[in-house]
Design an enzyme around this catalytic site. Structure first.
Site, PDB file in Angstrom:
ATOM      1  N   ASN A   8       0.886  -0.663  -0.581  1.00 45.63           N
ATOM      2  CA  ASN A   8       0.212  -0.356  -0.121  1.00 45.63           C
ATOM      3  C   ASN A   8       0.890   1.123   0.310  1.00 45.63           C
ATOM      4  O   ASN A   8       1.985   1.334   0.966  1.00 45.63           O
ATOM      5  CB  ASN A   8      -0.242   0.057   1.226  1.00 45.63           C
ATOM      6  CG  ASN A   8      -2.390   1.308   1.339  1.00 45.63           C
ATOM      7  OD1 ASN A   8      -1.871   2.338   0.227  1.00 45.63           O
ATOM      8  ND2 ASN A   8      -2.666   1.497   2.369  1.00 45.63           N
ATOM      9  N   HIS A  91      -9.730   0.777   4.788  1.00 47.24           N
ATOM     10  CA  HIS A  91      -8.414   1.542   5.476  1.00 47.24           C
ATOM     11  C   HIS A  91      -8.746   2.229   7.199  1.00 47.24           C
ATOM     12  O   HIS A  91      -9.466   3.668   6.410  1.00 47.24           O
ATOM     13  CB  HIS A  91      -7.430   1.662   5.005  1.00 47.24           C
ATOM     14  CG  HIS A  91      -6.257   2.037   5.869  1.00 47.24           C
ATOM     15  ND1 HIS A  91      -5.845   2.739   6.189  1.00 47.24           N
ATOM     16  CD2 HIS A  91      -4.693   1.114   4.978  1.00 47.24           C
ATOM     17  CE1 HIS A  91      -4.226   1.993   6.478  1.00 47.24           C
ATOM     18  NE2 HIS A  91      -3.948   1.486   5.971  1.00 47.24           N
ATOM     19  N   GLU A  93      -6.841   5.145   7.496  1.00 47.00           N
ATOM     20  CA  GLU A  93      -6.792   6.674   7.486  1.00 47.00           C
ATOM     21  C   GLU A  93      -7.344   7.256   7.289  1.00 47.00           C
ATOM     22  O   GLU A  93      -8.282   8.142   7.394  1.00 47.00           O
ATOM     23  CB  GLU A  93      -5.324   6.123   7.041  1.00 47.00           C
ATOM     24  CG  GLU A  93      -4.366   6.356   7.492  1.00 47.00           C
ATOM     25  CD  GLU A  93      -2.743   5.537   7.001  1.00 47.00           C
ATOM     26  OE1 GLU A  93      -2.109   5.556   7.752  1.00 47.00           O
ATOM     27  OE2 GLU A  93      -3.609   5.915   5.250  1.00 47.00           O
ATOM     28  N   GLU A 158      -5.311  -4.535  10.841  1.00 48.31           N
ATOM     29  CA  GLU A 158      -4.428  -3.643  10.975  1.00 48.31           C
ATOM     30  C   GLU A 158      -4.301  -2.523  12.139  1.00 48.31           C
ATOM     31  O   GLU A 158      -5.354  -1.795  12.347  1.00 48.31           O
ATOM     32  CB  GLU A 158      -4.039  -2.506   9.748  1.00 48.31           C
ATOM     33  CG  GLU A 158      -4.016  -3.553   8.477  1.00 48.31           C
ATOM     34  CD  GLU A 158      -3.492  -2.294   7.250  1.00 48.31           C
ATOM     35  OE1 GLU A 158      -1.709  -1.896   7.192  1.00 48.31           O
ATOM     36  OE2 GLU A 158      -4.217  -1.351   7.154  1.00 48.31           O
ATOM     37  N   GLY A 164       3.475   2.108  11.007  1.00 48.30           N
ATOM     38  CA  GLY A 164       3.573   3.638  10.449  1.00 48.30           C
ATOM     39  C   GLY A 164       4.255   4.018  11.867  1.00 48.30           C
ATOM     40  O   GLY A 164       5.602   4.834  11.882  1.00 48.30           O
ATOM     41  N   SER A 203       3.212  -2.131  10.083  1.00 53.83           N
ATOM     42  CA  SER A 203       4.726  -2.074  10.688  1.00 53.83           C
ATOM     43  C   SER A 203       5.616  -3.193  10.059  1.00 53.83           C
ATOM     44  O   SER A 203       6.429  -3.717  10.753  1.00 53.83           O
ATOM     45  CB  SER A 203       5.386  -1.833  11.755  1.00 53.83           C
ATOM     46  OG  SER A 203       4.610  -0.346  12.283  1.00 53.83           O
TER      47      SER A 203
END
Length: 243
Positions: A8, A91, A93, A158, A164, A203
């Site tokens: 991604n 997602h 985000e 996730e 991140g 990560s």
């Protein structure tokens, strides 16, 4: 089943970098499936550059309607026309920054499937939710309300706190959550829930890929920052168990 290693790119990448990246990623290992999800303007160039290879190209989102007056959005049939085979949906985000609800995600799943795209539906808890002991409840609720009863596609777990940040759950945490997701899929989808790939994301990098990908019910990885370097994504794919 063969594992899926999906990159991604989020809002990274340029047209100038497509050719070199595609040339490098064509060396994908034969024992795992590979997918690159760049920003939408790069889907068609990547599809051309990767034509004839085993590496697929996907999108990072689509609208819940097949077409219409939705300025700035992209509809699923156009993504398919551009060469995408998969699309990431829900997602964290998007859920956080764009206010996407489970209902929005489910509508997008249905539109994507109608356009012959394979949806990769993301679920995951925040650090506060995990600390409060709500992780399992949050993830199960996202699954039940984001996936239609006839869902065919991929799920990606996730944990939001690991995206991140360089932080990852323990192997036991990953195994436990993936096992719970499998049970929830079976409850929600019946026997079809046993065939859904469950990716881990958050990560993932070459140094921890083998331990994460080797956990029960982990069917691959959704890779963020490490996917921007072809050598790192190839190393992660090489770490996938051989069937």
């Amino acid at each position: 089943m063969r594992q899926l290693i999906a990159g991604n790119w989020k809002m990274h990448g340029t047209l100038a970098g497509v050719a070199a990246y595609a040339a490098a990623i064509k060396a994908a290992p034969a024992h795992a499936d590979m997918l690159i999800c760049p920003p939408s303007p790069l889907i068609e160039p990547f599809a051309r550059a990767l034509a004839g290879s085993a590496v697929a190209v996907g999108a990072q989102d689509c609208h819940g309607a097949p077409q219409g007056a939705h300025t700035g959005d992209v509809h699923a049939p156009l993504l398919r026309d551009a060469g995408a085979t998969h699309v990431i949906l829900g997602h964290s985000e998007r859920r956080e920054s764009h206010g996407e609800t489970n209902a929005h995600v489910q509508a997008k799943v249905q539109t994507a499937v109608a356009a012959r795209l394979i949806p990769i539906v993301c679920v995951g808890e925040s650090q506060a939710q995990r600390d409060a002991g709500e992780a399992l409840h949050v993830v199960k609720s996202q699954l039940i309300h984001s996936l239609p009863a006839d869902f065919t596609g991929v799920v990606a777990y996730e944990p939001i706190w690991a995206i991140g940040t360089g932080l990852t759950p323990t192997e036991d945490d990953v195994a436990a959550m993936h096992g719970a997701i499998r049970a929830a899929l079976l409850d929600h989808l019946g026997d079809a829930g046993g065939t859904v790939k469950i990716l881990y994301g958050g990560s993932v990098k070459p140094g921890n890929a083998a331990s994460l990908l080797g956990q029960p019910e982990v069917g691959g990885a959704l890779v963020g920052g490490a996917s921007l370097k072809p050598e790192d994504l190839l190393a992660i794919a090489a770490a996938a168990p051989r069937g």
